[in-house]
Design an enzyme around this catalytic site. Structure first.
Site, PDB file in Angstrom:
ATOM      1  N   CYS A 207      -6.272  -7.540 -16.484  1.00  0.00           N
ATOM      2  CA  CYS A 207      -5.426  -7.865 -15.666  1.00  0.00           C
ATOM      3  C   CYS A 207      -4.204  -8.423 -16.676  1.00  0.00           C
ATOM      4  O   CYS A 207      -2.841  -8.870 -16.115  1.00  0.00           O
ATOM      5  CB  CYS A 207      -5.621  -9.145 -14.933  1.00  0.00           C
ATOM      6  SG  CYS A 207      -7.037  -8.923 -13.794  1.00  0.00           S
TER       7      CYS A 207
ATOM      8  N   LYS B 220       0.982  -1.227   0.219  1.00  0.00           N
ATOM      9  CA  LYS B 220      -0.109  -0.158  -0.132  1.00  0.00           C
ATOM     10  C   LYS B 220       1.066   1.351  -0.201  1.00  0.00           C
ATOM     11  O   LYS B 220       1.555   1.476   0.987  1.00  0.00           O
ATOM     12  CB  LYS B 220      -0.900   0.023   1.368  1.00  0.00           C
ATOM     13  CG  LYS B 220      -1.765  -1.042   1.222  1.00  0.00           C
ATOM     14  CD  LYS B 220      -2.888  -0.926  -0.006  1.00  0.00           C
ATOM     15  CE  LYS B 220      -4.102  -2.061   0.246  1.00  0.00           C
ATOM     16  NZ  LYS B 220      -4.981  -2.048  -0.987  1.00  0.00           N
TER      17      LYS B 220
END
Length: 381
Positions: free
Chosen positions: A80, A16
């Protein structure tokens, strides 16, 4: 065609990174790659950047900051498979003799969405009815368990294996091994999945340097040859679809095996698209490294471990490494490259000579997946 090689790779660790934009992450990976290889920006003849949510002209916004300015630069969005598709286009350009040296980057910052399932395209009948990827994969899992006799414990085996591998990977988002009990105690997501059966939404970037044989010899760095690079899209139909058989993976891999002259039995390692634990079973069977309906037994027997018959997701896969969607395919190539030149450290597959990378994704009405990329690489020298 001209032989195509990977001569360098770099990854901004997944996780993150809320204070970094997609462009910041891409610059980190690309700048590290150029510094490590000693290749100057003016030697880069083209740039291909795979990203889904990076925004308009993300390729230019990344590459101009590392000095690649004025050359042909392309942003590739293919769900993806965006990073794998970017690599495929770069491979085509070198194989055709158009370029000698190309920079490929994959990048995504999913923290911008704040959590939850990824937003999917609008104006799609299934998505308008509420379909999300965890639910789609959960339906696939339920059918697979029903047809094969596999159990949720078998899904848990995949999570335990891949999280164990990822604990050794300094680039992985989730670097903590888990027990079966911890997987089963994680919160429910979509029956039969608990949280640890699902990949995390991650931020990250990766870059690889693709080049011709002549450029590679001049550069003098360790290389791995790309023996096959194939992209396929889903075949549209509205009739019955077998949810336990990813046809798009089968077709893409079959074309890659034919192109390379390599068979599934030759593979030493596979980095596959394990967005959810069931995906390892489905795609391993479609890739031909397990008998249909038997992949769960291969995992249980340790055949897919590092040091097993064929190491599957030795990097930790999407389940541990994370899934910043545009970056995943390029990161797989980086991990495979390091394996084949023998610098994978604690992740090293013994005597790795042949690797396959696989990404697939994009839920839209009428196809099993929107796009799939498969690359087959071999060690050189």
């Amino acid at each position: 065609m001209t032989n195509v090689y990977i001569a360098g790779a770099a990854v901004h660790p997944f996780g993150k990174h809320k204070t970094l934009s997609a462009a910041d992450l891409g610059v980190s990976a690309a700048a590290t790659l150029l510094a490590d290889t000693g290749v100057t920006p003016d030697a880069i003849q083209a740039g291909f950047v795979g990203s889904v949510y990076g925004g308009s002209l993300v390729a230019q916004r990344i590459l101009q900051r590392v000095g690649v300015s004025g050359q042909p630069v392309f942003t590739i969005e293919n769900a993806c498979a965006s990073g794998g598709s970017a690599a495929n286009l770069a491979w085509q350009g070198i194989a055709a003799g158009v370029y000698d040296c190309v920079l490929v980057v994959g990048v995504e910052n999913l923290s911008a969405f704040g959590g939850g399932t990824l937003p999917l395209t609008t104006a799609d009948i299934e998505i308008d009815q509420g379909v999300v990827m965890p639910a789609t994969y959960a339906m696939r899992a339920q059918r697979y368990l029903f047809e094969t006799g596999a159990t949720v414990a078998d899904l848990t085996n995949v999570a335990v294996k891949n999280r164990g591998n990822g604990a050794l990977n300094p680039r992985a988002h989730l670097r903590k091994a888990v027990t079966a009990e911890e997987v089963e105690a994680s919160r429910p997501v979509a029956d039969p999945f608990n949280l640890f059966h699902c990949c995390p939404n991650s931020d990250g970037a990766a870059a690889v340097l693709l080049c011709s044989e002549a450029f590679a010899k001049q550069l003098g760095r360790p290389t791995a040859r790309i023996r096959a690079s194939v992209v396929r899209s889903g075949q549209f139909h509205t009739s019955y679809r077998d949810m336990t058989w990813p046809d798009i993976t089968d077709r893409t891999a079959s074309a890659a095996y034919e192109m390379s002259g390599i068979t599934p039995a030759d593979l030493d390692l596979v980095e596959l698209h394990d967005a959810f634990a069931i995906a390892e079973f489905l795609h391993a069977e479609a890739l031909g490294i397990a008998e249909r309906g038997k992949a769960y037994q291969a995992v249980a027997d340790g055949e897919f471990n590092i040091g097993g018959r064929v190491a599957v997701s030795p990097s930790g896969g999407l389940l541990s490494r994370g899934h910043p969607v545009g970056a995943s395919g390029v990161t797989q190539l980086a991990e495979a490259y390091w394996q084949l030149i023998g610098t994978a450290g604690d992740l090293q597959v013994p005597n790795a000579q042949v690797a396959l990378t696989h990404t697939t994704g994009g839920g839209i009405f009428g196809v099993d997946n929107g796009a799939c990329s498969v690359h087959i690489l071999t060690a050189e020298g």
